[in-house]
Design a protein around this motif. Structure first.
Motif, PDB file in Angstrom:
ATOM      1  N   CYS B 202      52.720  32.344  33.768  1.00  0.00           N
ATOM      2  CA  CYS B 202      51.608  32.501  34.700  1.00  0.00           C
ATOM      3  C   CYS B 202      51.544  33.955  35.129  1.00  0.00           C
ATOM      4  CB  CYS B 202      51.818  31.592  35.910  1.00  0.00           C
ATOM      5  SG  CYS B 202      50.573  31.857  37.177  1.00  0.00           S
ATOM      6  N   TRP B 203      50.411  34.574  34.873  1.00  0.00           N
ATOM      7  CA  TRP B 203      50.238  35.972  35.264  1.00  0.00           C
ATOM      8  C   TRP B 203      49.370  36.042  36.508  1.00  0.00           C
ATOM      9  CZ3 TRP B 203      49.020  38.553  29.843  1.00  0.00           C
ATOM     10  CH2 TRP B 203      50.181  38.466  29.053  1.00  0.00           C
ATOM     11  N   GLY B 204      49.930  36.704  37.518  1.00  0.00           N
ATOM     12  CA  GLY B 204      49.193  36.846  38.768  1.00  0.00           C
ATOM     13  C   GLY B 204      48.969  38.312  39.088  1.00  0.00           C
ATOM     14  N   PHE B 205      48.805  38.557  40.366  1.00  0.00           N
ATOM     15  CA  PHE B 205      48.515  39.912  40.826  1.00  0.00           C
ATOM     16  C   PHE B 205      49.576  40.916  40.360  1.00  0.00           C
ATOM     17  CE2 PHE B 205      48.356  43.377  43.833  1.00  0.00           C
ATOM     18  CZ  PHE B 205      46.995  43.568  44.011  1.00  0.00           C
ATOM     19  N   ASP B 206      50.844  40.540  40.504  1.00  0.00           N
ATOM     20  CA  ASP B 206      51.913  41.479  40.173  1.00  0.00           C
ATOM     21  C   ASP B 206      51.966  41.808  38.686  1.00  0.00           C
ATOM     22  OD1 ASP B 206      52.570  41.536  42.776  1.00  0.00           O
ATOM     23  OD2 ASP B 206      54.172  40.031  42.615  1.00  0.00           O
ATOM     24  N   GLU B 207      51.693  40.804  37.873  1.00  0.00           N
ATOM     25  CA  GLU B 207      51.728  41.032  36.422  1.00  0.00           C
ATOM     26  C   GLU B 207      50.537  41.860  35.959  1.00  0.00           C
ATOM     27  OE1 GLU B 207      52.322  38.092  37.774  1.00  0.00           O
ATOM     28  OE2 GLU B 207      54.426  37.765  37.231  1.00  0.00           O
ATOM     29  N   LEU B 208      49.387  41.627  36.561  1.00  0.00           N
ATOM     30  CA  LEU B 208      48.170  42.280  36.046  1.00  0.00           C
ATOM     31  C   LEU B 208      47.846  43.592  36.752  1.00  0.00           C
ATOM     32  CD1 LEU B 208      45.824  39.197  35.445  1.00  0.00           C
ATOM     33  CD2 LEU B 208      47.332  40.355  33.833  1.00  0.00           C
ATOM     34  N   GLN B 209      48.421  43.786  37.932  1.00  0.00           N
ATOM     35  CA  GLN B 209      48.191  45.047  38.666  1.00  0.00           C
ATOM     36  C   GLN B 209      46.720  45.443  38.727  1.00  0.00           C
ATOM     37  OE1 GLN B 209      50.838  47.416  39.723  1.00  0.00           O
ATOM     38  NE2 GLN B 209      52.161  45.638  39.530  1.00  0.00           N
ATOM     39  N   PRO B 210      45.879  44.563  39.198  1.00  0.00           N
ATOM     40  CA  PRO B 210      44.451  44.888  39.210  1.00  0.00           C
ATOM     41  C   PRO B 210      44.080  45.830  40.357  1.00  0.00           C
ATOM     42  CG  PRO B 210      44.806  42.762  40.232  1.00  0.00           C
ATOM     43  CD  PRO B 210      46.150  43.222  39.758  1.00  0.00           C
ATOM     44  N   ASP B 211      42.926  46.381  40.272  1.00  0.00           N
ATOM     45  CA  ASP B 211      42.338  47.133  41.372  1.00  0.00           C
ATOM     46  C   ASP B 211      41.887  46.079  42.396  1.00  0.00           C
ATOM     47  OD1 ASP B 211      40.596  48.398  43.087  1.00  0.00           O
ATOM     48  OD2 ASP B 211      39.681  49.636  41.526  1.00  0.00           O
ATOM     49  N   GLU B 212      42.468  46.134  43.579  1.00  0.00           N
ATOM     50  CA  GLU B 212      42.264  45.073  44.565  1.00  0.00           C
ATOM     51  C   GLU B 212      40.787  44.828  44.896  1.00  0.00           C
ATOM     52  OE1 GLU B 212      45.125  43.605  48.169  1.00  0.00           O
ATOM     53  OE2 GLU B 212      45.519  45.408  47.015  1.00  0.00           O
ATOM     54  N   GLU B 213      40.023  45.874  44.799  1.00  0.00           N
ATOM     55  CA  GLU B 213      38.606  45.728  45.158  1.00  0.00           C
ATOM     56  C   GLU B 213      37.780  45.035  44.084  1.00  0.00           C
ATOM     57  OE1 GLU B 213      37.209  49.589  46.136  1.00  0.00           O
ATOM     58  OE2 GLU B 213      38.388  49.636  47.994  1.00  0.00           O
ATOM     59  N   LYS B 214      38.407  44.810  42.936  1.00  0.00           N
ATOM     60  CA  LYS B 214      37.630  44.239  41.842  1.00  0.00           C
ATOM     61  C   LYS B 214      37.966  42.786  41.558  1.00  0.00           C
ATOM     62  CE  LYS B 214      36.792  48.591  39.489  1.00  0.00           C
ATOM     63  NZ  LYS B 214      37.067  49.394  38.293  1.00  0.00           N
ATOM     64  N   ILE B 215      38.793  42.195  42.401  1.00  0.00           N
ATOM     65  CA  ILE B 215      39.197  40.808  42.114  1.00  0.00           C
ATOM     66  C   ILE B 215      38.759  39.863  43.223  1.00  0.00           C
ATOM     67  CG2 ILE B 215      41.178  41.386  40.678  1.00  0.00           C
ATOM     68  CD1 ILE B 215      42.877  40.832  43.312  1.00  0.00           C
ATOM     69  N   GLY B 216      38.818  38.580  42.915  1.00  0.00           N
ATOM     70  CA  GLY B 216      38.564  37.547  43.914  1.00  0.00           C
ATOM     71  C   GLY B 216      37.202  37.666  44.549  1.00  0.00           C
ATOM     72  N   LEU B 217      37.133  37.154  45.752  1.00  0.00           N
ATOM     73  CA  LEU B 217      35.857  37.148  46.467  1.00  0.00           C
ATOM     74  C   LEU B 217      35.353  38.567  46.714  1.00  0.00           C
ATOM     75  CD1 LEU B 217      34.158  34.824  47.515  1.00  0.00           C
ATOM     76  CD2 LEU B 217      35.279  35.063  49.737  1.00  0.00           C
ATOM     77  N   ALA B 218      36.289  39.463  47.079  1.00  0.00           N
ATOM     78  CA  ALA B 218      35.885  40.827  47.420  1.00  0.00           C
ATOM     79  C   ALA B 218      35.289  41.550  46.215  1.00  0.00           C
ATOM     80  CB  ALA B 218      37.092  41.601  47.941  1.00  0.00           C
ATOM     81  N   GLY B 219      35.773  41.217  45.021  1.00  0.00           N
ATOM     82  CA  GLY B 219      35.277  41.891  43.822  1.00  0.00           C
ATOM     83  C   GLY B 219      34.042  41.229  43.229  1.00  0.00           C
TER      84      GLY B 219
END
Ligand SMILES: Cc1cc2nc3c(=O)[nH]c(=O)nc-3n(C[C@H](O)[C@H](O)[C@H](O)COP(=O)(O)OP(=O)(O)OC[C@H]3O[C@@H](n4cnc5c(N)ncnc54)[C@H](O)[C@@H]3O)c2cc1C
Ligand SMILES: Nc1ncnc2c1ncn2[C@@H]1O[C@H](COP(=O)(O)O)[C@@H](O)[C@H]1O
Lengths: 332, 260
Positions: B202-219
């Protein structure tokens, strides 16, 4: 973010012909522009835009951005998305609408991620919230079980795709005035990663469900493959295309080109005649927004009657040939 | 050939109903299935593997239970599965979903082909495929129904409104696959057993290191402002009786509505 108060319609052309949905979007765009005060514009990538502008003016475009390049003659996702995204980034329109065609459904999602825009697919209704300045984009979801209104409060442009035949087209006149604004993009830096080798048009009117004004559809109630003949005969009499439920396609009675519904085509003809179709939600999802729905079914409790304007309770093997006969008689 | 197939777990829309009072979907007890078009993408991948060898990796982004869909895909013949899941990814629209999935694919090596379904039947948006392709900077074709490997490129047939087109497209590329491409093979008993036990990372935030502003509801640029039940038809007319009379009446009514 400073934007230009413009509403754009992507003017899709194939072989130098403007797609019908473009004129529908311009007509709806006029209504939205009256509410919002925005200027209605079209964006036309092609190899020679000048010859196509007049048609767009006639449907309400005040301005047509023409992007001419030999590479834009036919649709190619890399070139088209680059051209449109560059123009959007430079002019910053408020709203961009695309037809939900095979082209629009490639271009719009690509452009959306290129310009950080929200994109709402397959809207069936558009409105403008004057106070908040947002486009209200309404669309069915979960196979038509629910309607949702989507907004893009923070990003511009607001982008949406709309299927053919959802909006009516109204031509203003044959010689409306408008302004052509040529825009140059340099595509030489875009690598050539895909090449169209062949384009085949299969001229079979009975499967052109998107363009059809009339559709006659058959379901499992038709009984067996040979019986589709009465459906075809009625369709021929009405100049209609032939649709089908998934049950008949899965049974191999008719080709998948004809399938209407969530996993088939979405259609919006003036009249949809459902013969021997129970009206499963997945079927309804593809035809519910037809102007007038006629249902022929021997089961008075069939859910198709919930969406029908006119329901005929009875045996389709009697009703369908009778319908054809009376239409034929009326012509003579 | 290394092929990635993106599959989404969706509620079986056959079984979904809407609560007319709250305008919410009654999802309790509704079974989840692999999005039907993604089955066609998976089968296309499996056929390519049969012909050319290689590996098929299925990826799904969703809540932890999306793992089920991945196990099902393994039982049909996929080799590897990866779940993308993290609370922080919740509420993603197609923009944020495309971005997040693209980060996972970037972590895989030597990908030759990325396949998607034509569209997901819960949202019917058909946006994630082209979106991911852009983030990966690879070319994309939608509505693919057939593919052939031709050296360094693929020859792809895509369905259009009134026929089809044949394209030559560079490797790697992304395709969205239509139903008429094929039908998914049956799962094998042996693979089913193996799928049950398979380790699915399971890859989550730590594995993918995304730009926080581009994910989830905010993104997600799009927001749902309202949901409501589809309008019911008023003024419907039910005709019954002799076929000839019904049809005469129908034709008269259609003429009154100016549609005939
Ligand atoms: C994920 C998913 C996606 C799907 N996508 C689609 C889709 O895109 N399109 C689609 O159509 N379905 C789709 N389905 C299938 C759908 O749920 C139904 O199974 C299908 O639409 C039923 O087809 P039907 O109405 O022809 O058959 P039935 O449900 O069997 O209905 C036949 C009807 O014919 C009537 N009838 C029988 N004999 C006669 C007669 N002599 N005269 C008059 N009436 C008669 C019967 O009363 C009955 O109402 C999907 C299902 C799933 C799970
Ligand atoms: N959450 C997800 N996880 C994996 N694949 C997805 C997801 N959402 C969409 N896809 C893929 O993108 C395709 C199009 O989805 P959509 O744009 O939502 O209609 C689907 O058929 C899947 O192949």
């Amino acid at each position: 973010m400073s934007t230009t108060k413009e509403l754009w319609v992507f003017a899709e052309q194939r072989d130098g012909k403007i797609a019908g949905v473009v004129n529908e979007l311009l007509s709806e765009g006029q209504i939205l522009c009256e509410k919002s005060g925005y200027t209605l514009c079209a964006v036309l990538p092609s190899d020679n835009g000048a010859v196509l502008c007049q048609e767009l003016y006639n449907f309400g475009a005040k301005k047509v951005y023409t992007i001419d390049d030999p590479k834009l003659k036919d649709y190619q996702n890399d070139y088209y998305s680059r051209a449109v995204a560059q123009l959007i980034n430079e002019k910053k329109p408020e709203i961009v609408l695309y037809g939900a065609t095979t082209i629009g459904r490639s271009l719009a999602p690509t452009v959306a991620v290129m310009v950080d825009a929200g994109l709402t697919a397959d809207c069936t209704q558009l409105d403008f919230d004057v106070e908040a300045g947002n486009l209200l984009q309404t669309r069915p979801a979960f196979g038509g079980n629910i309607m949702a209104t989507i907004i893009c409060p923070d990003n511009r442009p607001q982008m949406a795709t709309v299927r053919s035949n959802v909006f009516k087209k109204t031509k203003i006149s044959e010689n409306e005035a408008g302004e052509q604004v040529p825009y140059a993009v340099d595509l030489s830096g875009v690598p050539e990663r895909m090449r169209r080798l062949e384009s085949v048009h299969e001229a079979d009117n009975t499967i052109d469900l998107n363009a059809a004004q009339f559709i006659v559809s058959g379901g499992r109630g038709v009984g067996k493959p040979e019986n589709f003949k009465i459906i075809y005969d009625l369709a021929a009499e009405l100049g209609a295309a032939v649709g089908a439920s998934r049950a008949t396609v899965d049974a191999g009675w008719i080709s998948h080109h004809h399938q209407v519904g969530q996993t088939g085509k979405t259609v919006c003809p003036v009249v949809y005649v459902a013969c021997g179709i129970s009206g499963a939600i997945q079927h309804l999802a593809g035809m519910q927004s037809s102007d007038v729905i006629v249902a022929v079914n021997k089961d008075p409790d069939a859910p198709i009657f919930d969406v029908a304007d006119f329901g005929l309770i009875g045996d389709l093997h009697e009703i369908v040939p009778e319908f054809q006969k009376q239409i034929a008689a009326a012509k003579n | 050939m290394n092929i990635v197939v993106c599959i989404k777990q969706v509620p079986d829309s056959d079984k979904v109903t809407i609560d007319r009072e709250t305008n919410r979907l009654n999802r309790a007890g509704v079974p989840s299935i692999i999005n039907p078009f993604d089955e066609n993408a998976l089968e296309m991948a499996l056929q390519l593997k049969d012909a050319h060898g290689g590996k098929v990796t299925v990826i799904s982004m969703g809540p932890p239970q999306a793992e089920e869909a991945l196990r099902t895909a393994l039982s049909h013949g996929a080799d590897d599965a990866i779940l993308i899941s993290d609370r922080k990814f919740g509420g993603a629209d197609t923009w944020a979903t495309s971005y997040t999935i693209s980060l996972a694919i970037k972590k895989l090596e030597n990908v030759d082909l990325v396949l998607f379904g034509k569209q997901a039947i819960d949202g019917d948006t058909a946006q994630v495929g082209p979106g991911v392709a852009h983030f990966l900077d690879i070319p994309t074709l939608t509505y693919a129904k057939a593919i052939e490997v031709t050296g360094d490129t693929y020859k792809v047939t895509k369905v259009t409104e009134d026929g089809y087109e044949v394209w030559d497209i560079d490797k790697p590329c992304a395709l969205t696959v239509v139903k008429e491409a094929n039908q998914l093979r049956m799962p094998s008993l042996k693979k089913k057993m193996a799928a049950k036990k398979a380790e699915i990372p399971c890859w989550g935030f730590d594995e993918l290191q995304p730009d926080e502003e581009k994910i989830g509801l905010a993104g997600s640029p799009t927001k749902v402002s309202k949901v409501f039940a589809p309008p019911v038809k008023l003024n419907k007319e039910i005709l019954s009786g002799e076929p000839a009379e019904m049809v005469t009446e129908l034709i008269k009514k259609l003429k009154e509505r100016n549609v005939l």
